[in-house]
Design an enzyme around this catalytic site. Structure first.
Site, PDB file in Angstrom:
ATOM      1  N   GLU A   1      -3.557  -3.731  -4.921  1.00 31.41           N
ATOM      2  CA  GLU A   1      -2.253  -4.351  -5.174  1.00 31.41           C
ATOM      3  C   GLU A   1      -2.245  -5.860  -5.034  1.00 31.41           C
ATOM      4  OE1 GLU A   1      -0.294  -1.690  -2.473  1.00 31.41           O
ATOM      5  OE2 GLU A   1       0.646  -0.671  -4.155  1.00 31.41           O
TER       6      GLU A   1
ATOM      7  N   GLN B   1       0.969  11.380  -6.683  1.00 32.33           N
ATOM      8  CA  GLN B   1       0.100  10.476  -5.943  1.00 32.33           C
ATOM      9  C   GLN B   1      -0.093  10.968  -4.506  1.00 32.33           C
ATOM     10  OE1 GLN B   1       2.211   6.727  -8.066  1.00 32.33           O
ATOM     11  NE2 GLN B   1       0.752   6.127  -6.501  1.00 32.33           N
TER      12      GLN B   1
ATOM     13  N   ARG C   1       2.852  -1.182  -7.501  1.00 32.51           N
ATOM     14  CA  ARG C   1       1.756  -1.959  -6.938  1.00 32.51           C
ATOM     15  C   ARG C   1       2.279  -2.962  -5.920  1.00 32.51           C
ATOM     16  NH1 ARG C   1      -2.821  -2.425 -11.486  1.00 32.51           N
ATOM     17  NH2 ARG C   1      -4.605  -2.725 -10.109  1.00 32.51           N
ATOM     18  N   CYS C   2       3.200  -2.501  -5.058  1.00 27.35           N
ATOM     19  CA  CYS C   2       3.939  -3.448  -4.235  1.00 27.35           C
ATOM     20  C   CYS C   2       3.635  -3.328  -2.760  1.00 27.35           C
ATOM     21  CB  CYS C   2       5.432  -3.215  -4.398  1.00 27.35           C
ATOM     22  SG  CYS C   2       5.989  -1.724  -3.542  1.00 27.35           S
TER      23      CYS C   2
END
Lengths: 806, 287, 166
Positions: A760, A237, A384-385
């Site tokens: 997110e 990523q 996704r935090c």
């Protein structure tokens, strides 16, 4: 090509720019099975690597005997820590200032930790080789309860740093302690609590989960002995960061390392950091001079790569008798596993947890976080935090519901009473963040109206009475959540990854025929960047999106970026895109002025052209200007039409949302049916509504999985229970609810196009909304807080404890 | 992820398959749909040195009526069971159960024989077969024999099959046109094994239970035939008190594993709840 | 272990291979035939990313040995478009309805939907959701996948109606 007949609106539509539901460019290859994922790569002479992993959660390694494995035809080598130590690669630095073992040297700290790397001619032989490596272990006592990690007699986990009292983030007070981090005004907060007529206190735990993208982590490393150059394709990523780290630890000069992140099958934070598999593949390639592929399987992925959450938050709110909050106090016990491999920006060992004041106007607050080591897989931030924002939102949203219950207030009313008011923006929170913009009350009201909240509460009351009369065995729950999240890391003054500031970049070049190539420092794993960045450029530069190629992931050609996670692509790289485009536009304006023989200021921009003010039939389209840039520039200007921007954001952005959920709980089985889920999101300026909606659907589905069943759990001797899709709850299309979405738009005042990011938000707001709904179903019977996940047996057990099974 | 090595055999007759399995002994396993065995092989929990693929044996396919029985070839897939008009009209509990087995892809390939033969307590069909009073036709090195489903299951992955034997067909006596039926399965999600499941076949005579048979899935080392629970209901109107008694009797014979589906006590209670709901639906359907 | 010769028909072409009996069909397709459309997402046969169409059945290619597929007719996503490159209605529908994001589940999902529509040309939403319950997706939340399949169903049955009329 005279299209002066077409109106501005028609020309804008043809551009397929910002705000339209442009169909995705990347779909064309994906629907034909022509994506380029790492495991699709086949290179001549490519070898395969596979790991021998520890069955123990905590053990000393007495002996590793790889002789039988090495005798197997097709096995080339078996690497152990002893082979990596001379290269100082048996440990690698983590993003959190700790180190992580690449291959276990003297002991193992979690089940499935990497112990040896078997290199073979194909993956089947490698698997056979793994079976033949014999490792002798001496089991050691295990620590799996974070609350016991700092007991005086707790076993020592990290012998490598046993005597270090100075950790990366300050003092360590115990051999299993990692850090203590505090923020806020302790004294003022304590005072507020002393004075408060009403307080609540609850231990709110967010269970350990795992992002589980459908594609696992993998790489192909290829070292060219002749050129002395390393190429690594991988599920990265943040490919540039991987390159820099690879250079620092391997001592290969950075310009001789080529890192390429091709198509990635989902990231969700699982693919940000480096893993032992990458290091071992690189070393194996350097040693053999052949390409080496490492592909982990699902059990390895779930049990050994970056987990998420495992935050135990003792939460207190102080309030007035009529429901105005006066203080927030949170202590967090953070379980990081055997190594602190948390993917946080350097100065933030607890991420941005201090967003925990949420959407409410707390005058004072204090947070203290203690990180501890346990015999579990390393990590912490993922899924996704946005750096612990999910934990913070769950914490405050549950706590507000608990407070409402204590006050006898409706949870929506309590929120409405305490939401930050529109006039207060930009809003400085008690824990140090400056929220950029929002009209919270309007958004909450819109959501409540959409679900006819008062009618739902009336229905709930009737159903509660019916339950009491024995006419139904179902309980109705209504969940509300209003979240503020903090994304777009971040300003260089306080955001860096391993010392590299968290700016991001865009390089845009226009070709003579008006086609464009744009390269970004971010890396999509499904967010549709090839489609959306082109839309930003199309609107900024007046060129059709279909004529704009977008590239990411090749570190040789893309400008340096910090990658895609924490919803940062739109806020940071999206801003860089606009800034670079505007630099180009400024030059184009000068060229136009030159061609039209007017002054720069005599021109105005109209969708896709500069036209002379008061004389609109005299214009030059951007396409014409592109051609001109290559031979008709005014003197003093260089030919060409391109720009690069490295954007250092002045602030984070603060998307927010109002979610509402209705559930029906079958008391006799514990099954929770989601009747309705409504999500209203505000991500500022909306680039592609179709893609935004898709992100919301996906994030809500992940939130549903977390709230209703996902957990990575360890038993008392350190076995990770259920690290496969047999047990790890991955909802199918049957369980997944239907999602209703809506929006408001409050642009970010500091962002060039006012966009905030959205990926997110649904996970941040979704989990507390589901949890509040399930908890709400049992409130009228006296229940205060039921922990996640709300799977069948736990929900049934909660009902059982309330005496509902007669 | 990668299975160990094995030799592959593809006989074209039952006799050939039996000969191979007998000769190769313990190191050989029959391969039906493979969706129980192959996942185990990929995790290296099972490592047979020989696989005897039954897919090429036509005699193992087909669904037909034979007197008062329905005879189903062991290699009939769940998909074929679902699509069979014969079964839908005469043995609708089979279709109802098949639709709850695993997921669509697995149902195309997973077989009835495989589901009943390997002794996995999580499989759905064994309890249904016990409930229906089915018998398994078994071929082996000795002479052909029939084993009642109710006597077939000895322990987890331990059945009455002797080395070299395979189930070739399942014989099911048809319950009759007025029977009520239900298979009620509690699971965490589609594709999961049962947290607990109950199969019920019953007939009514003027509102009272004339016959009743109950099977329970995944709440013990083997599927369970809850004979005592069923007998309690005979003669009753399936009134709440009788059902409660029957449920208690059913719960009493369970000993489920505690796992990620829940602790043992919960799963026992769920067996009871599934039984209650299965009885209610079976009653509705009985004519 | 000695290798076995196998032949089968994949995407309309006769192919052959020399394989160990334990070679999984998914690896045969991806590595020997270079058909990298179907993907591997798990190791317990749950995710469905490897789904192919084998003799008219949706099958998880990770749970079948290549030798079992001797003589079979196999369709992968690479074989779905027309010879002239026209996308199948499903491929078109997935793009129209935003039924994919990272694309990893997509080949298996589309091939599963293909067989679903062959057997049930006008499925209800519930039938679609049950029909794809053997295929996991982490990105889309399934809602747009359902719409994509509905799009394709309408297009295919519209075309079928037209054909029938002609």
């Amino acid at each position: 090509m005279n299209d002066t007949v077409a109106s501005s609106a028609q020309r804008a539509e043809r551009l397929q720019g910002m705000g339209c539901a442009r169909k995705r460019v990347e779909d064309i290859r994906f629907v034909q099975g022509k994506g380029n994922y790492v495991d699709d790569l086949k290179l001549p002479g490519m070898l395969h690597g596979d790991f021998v992993r520890s069955p123990y959660g905590h053990a000393r390694i007495k002996k590793i005997d790889a002789s039988k494995a090495k005798e197997l035809p097709g096995v080339i080598a078996v690497l152990t820590a002893a082979d990596l130590k001379p290269l100082s690669l048996h440990y690698m630095p983590t993003l959190a200032g700790d180190v992580q073992a690449v291959l276990a040297e003297e002991k193992v700290l979690f089940q499935n930790q990497e112990v040896a790397f078997v290199l073979a001619t194909d993956r089947y032989v490698a698997a056979d080789g793994v079976e033949l490596v014999e490792v002798e272990y001496e089991a050691l006592p295990v620590v799996v309860d974070p609350f016991k990690a700092m007991a005086p007699d707790a076993p020592v986990l990290r012998e490598d740093i046993k005597d270090k009292t100075d950790g990366a983030h300050g003092k360590r007070v115990h051999h299993n302690h990692i850090f203590n981090w505090q923020i806020g005004d302790r004294e003022a907060t304590d005072t507020a609590f002393q004075r408060a007529p009403v307080t609540i206190k609850e231990l709110i735990s967010y269970q350990r989960v795992h992002p589980a993208p459908l594609e696992t982590c993998q790489c192909v490393a290829s070292f060219d002995k002749i050129k002395g150059e390393l190429t690594v394709w991988g599920t990265f990523q943040a490919p540039h960061v991987i390159r820099t780290v690879a250079s620092l630890i391997s001592k290969i000069p950075e310009h001789k390392i080529h890192v390429i992140a091709p198509d990635i099958g989902g990231g969700f934070g699982n693919k940000v950091g480096a893993y032992p598999g990458y290091i071992c593949a690189v070393v194996a390639s350097i040693v053999t001079g052949q390409p080496v592929k490492w592909v982990e399987d699902r059990i390895e992925n779930l049990s050994a790569t970056a987990f998420a959450r495992d935050y135990h938050m003792t939460t207190e709110i102080a309030a007035t008798a009529d429901g105005r909050v006066t203080g927030l106090r949170v202590h967090v016990l953070a379980d990081h596993g055997g190594f602190d491999a948390c993917a946080d920006p350097t100065q933030w060992p607890a991420g941005f947890f201090n967003i925990v004041t949420g959407s409410y106007d707390f005058p004072v607050a204090h947070v203290s976080v203690d990180g501890v080591y346990t015999n579990k897989a390393p990590g912490g931030v993922a899924y996704r935090c946005s750096f612990r924002v999910t934990e913070a939102a769950y914490c405050i949203e549950r706590a507000m519901d608990i407070l409402a219950q204590k006050l006898g207030m409706d949870p929506a009313d309590l929120r409405m009473k305490n939401l930050i008011r529109r006039e207060q923006f930009p809003y400085r929170s008690a824990l140090g963040w400056e929220y950029d913009s929002g009209d919270y009350k309007m958004a909450l009201q819109k959501a409540l109206d959409a679900v006819d909240y008062h009618a739902l509460r009336a229905e709930q009351k009737e159903r509660q009475e019916a339950f009491r009369r024995g006419e139904t065995r179902e309980l109705m729950g209504i969940g509300v959540a209003f979240f503020t999240e903090i994304v777009g890391a971040g300003p260089s003054r306080n955001c860096d990854i391993l010392g590299i500031a968290m700016f991001d970049s865009a390089e845009i070049r226009i070709h003579p025929t008006g086609a464009v190539i744009a390269r970004l420092g971010t890396k999509s794993q499904g967010q549709g960047h090839e489609t959306t960045y082109a839309q930003i450029i199309a609107t900024e530069l007046g060129l059709p999106a279909d004529d704009i190629a977008v590239e990411e992931g090749n570190t040789d050609t893309a400008p340096y970026g910090l990658g895609t996670y924490g919803s940062r692509s739109t806020p940071v790289s999206g801003a860089a895109t606009a800034v670079a485009a505007r630099k180009i536009k400024a030059k184009a304006q000068m060229i136009a002025a030159h061609l039209l023989e007017v002054h720069d200021d005599d021109l105005e921009w109209d969708v896709d052209r500069f036209r002379v003010k008061g004389n609109p039939e005299r214009f030059k389209t951007m396409k014409e200007l592109a051609w001109a840039a290559y031979h008709q520039v005014p003197s003093g200007l260089e030919p060409g039409l391109e720009a690069v921007s490295y954007y250092d954001p002045p602030n984070m952005t603060y998307p927010f949302g109002a979610y509402a959920c209705v559930v029906d709980v079958d008391v006799d089985t514990g099954v929770v049916k989601v009747r309705r889920f409504f999500a209203l999101d505000d991500c500022g300026t909306r680039i592609n509504p179709m893609i935004i909606e898709g992100q919301i659907h996906g994030g809500l589905t992940e939130a549903f999985g977390i709230a209703m069943g996902q957990e990575i759990r360890y038993d008392e001797i350190g076995n990770v229970t259920g690290p496969s899709f047999l047990d790890y709850f991955m909802p199918t299309a049957v369980e997944t609810p239907k999602w209703e979405t809506d929006w408001t738009t409050t642009p970010s005042p500091h962002h060039p196009i006012g966009a905030k990011g959205v990926g997110e938000s649904p996970n941040v707001g979704g989990v507390p909304c589901f949890a509040n709904a399930v908890n709400d179903a049992f409130k009228f019977l006296g229940s205060t807080h039921i922990s996640m996940p709300h799977d069948n047996w736990r929900t049934w057990t909660a009902a059982d404890k309330l005496g509902l099974h007669g | 992820m990668i299975p160990g090595a094995f030799a592959y055999h593809r006989p074209s007759s039952v006799a050939e398959a039996v000969t191979l399995l007998s000769e190769l002994g313990e190191d050989a396993r029959p391969l039906a749909g493979g969706h129980s065995l192959i996942p185990m092989m990929k995790l290296r929990i099972a490592s047979p040195e020989h696989l005897v693929d039954l897919a090429g044996i036509n005699d193992l396919k087909g669904i037909r009526a034979e007197g008062n029985d329905i005879v189903i070839g062991a290699m009939t897939t769940q998909h074929e069971l679902i699509g069979s008009d014969l079964l839908s009209s005469l043995l609708p509990i089979i279709r109802e159960t098949s639709l709850l087995v695993s997921d669509p892809q697995v149902r195309y390939v997973g077989t009835l024989g495989g589901n009943v033969a390997n002794g996995d307590p999580g499989n759905d069909m064994p309890a249904v077969m016990m409930c229906l009073g089915a018998t398994y036709r078994v071929a082996g090195p000795g002479s052909e024999r029939r084993i009642a489903a109710r006597e077939f299951y000895q322990g987890a992955y331990f059945t009455s099959l002797e080395p070299g034997e395979i189930i070739t067909a399942i014989h099911i006596p048809v319950p009759g046109p007025h029977h009520g039926y239900a298979y009620e399965k509690l699971k965490r999600k589609v594709g999961d094994y049962a947290t607990a499941a109950a199969a019920v076949i019953l007939t009514l005579d003027q509102g009272r239970v004339a016959s009743c048979s109950i099977g329970l899935t995944n709440v013990s080392e083997t599927p369970l035939w809850a004979q005592a629970a069923a007998n309690i209901l005979i003669g009753s109107t399936l009134d709440a008190a009788s059902v409660k008694q029957a449920v208690a009797a059913a719960e009493a014979i369970t000993s489920p594993a505690s796992d990620n589906r829940g602790p043992a006590q919960y799963r026992t209670k769920m067996a009871g709840v599934m039984l209650t709901r299965a009885l209610a639906r079976a009653k509705e359907r009985a004519t | 272990m000695a290798k076995v010769q196998i032949t089968m028909n994949v995407n309309g072409k006769a192919v052959e291979g020399s394989v160990e009996p334990r070679l999984l069909l998914i690896h045969f397709l991806r590595e020997q035939l270079s058909l990298t459309g179907p993907h591997i997402g798990c190791d317990t046969s749950h995710c469905g990313a490897c789904t192919v169409d084998l003799d008219g059945k949706s099958v998880k290619a990770c749970t079948v040995f290549a030798v079992q597929a001797q003589g079979a007719n196999i369709l992968t996503v690479e074989g779905l478009a027309a010879p002239d490159g026209t996308l199948h209605a499903l491929q078109e529908g997935f793009r129209e309805m935003h039924g994919l994001q990272c694309g990893f589940c997509t080949p298996g999902m589309i091939i599963r939907a293909y067989r679903l529509l062959q057997e049930n040309p006008r499925p209800s939403e519930a039938e679609i959701r049950l029909g794809i319950s053997g295929n996991l997706c982490r990105c889309t939340g399934y809602q747009n996948i359902v719409k994509a399949i509905q799009f394709a169903a309408a297009k295919l049955s519209g075309a079928a109606l037209q054909e029938a009329a002609e």
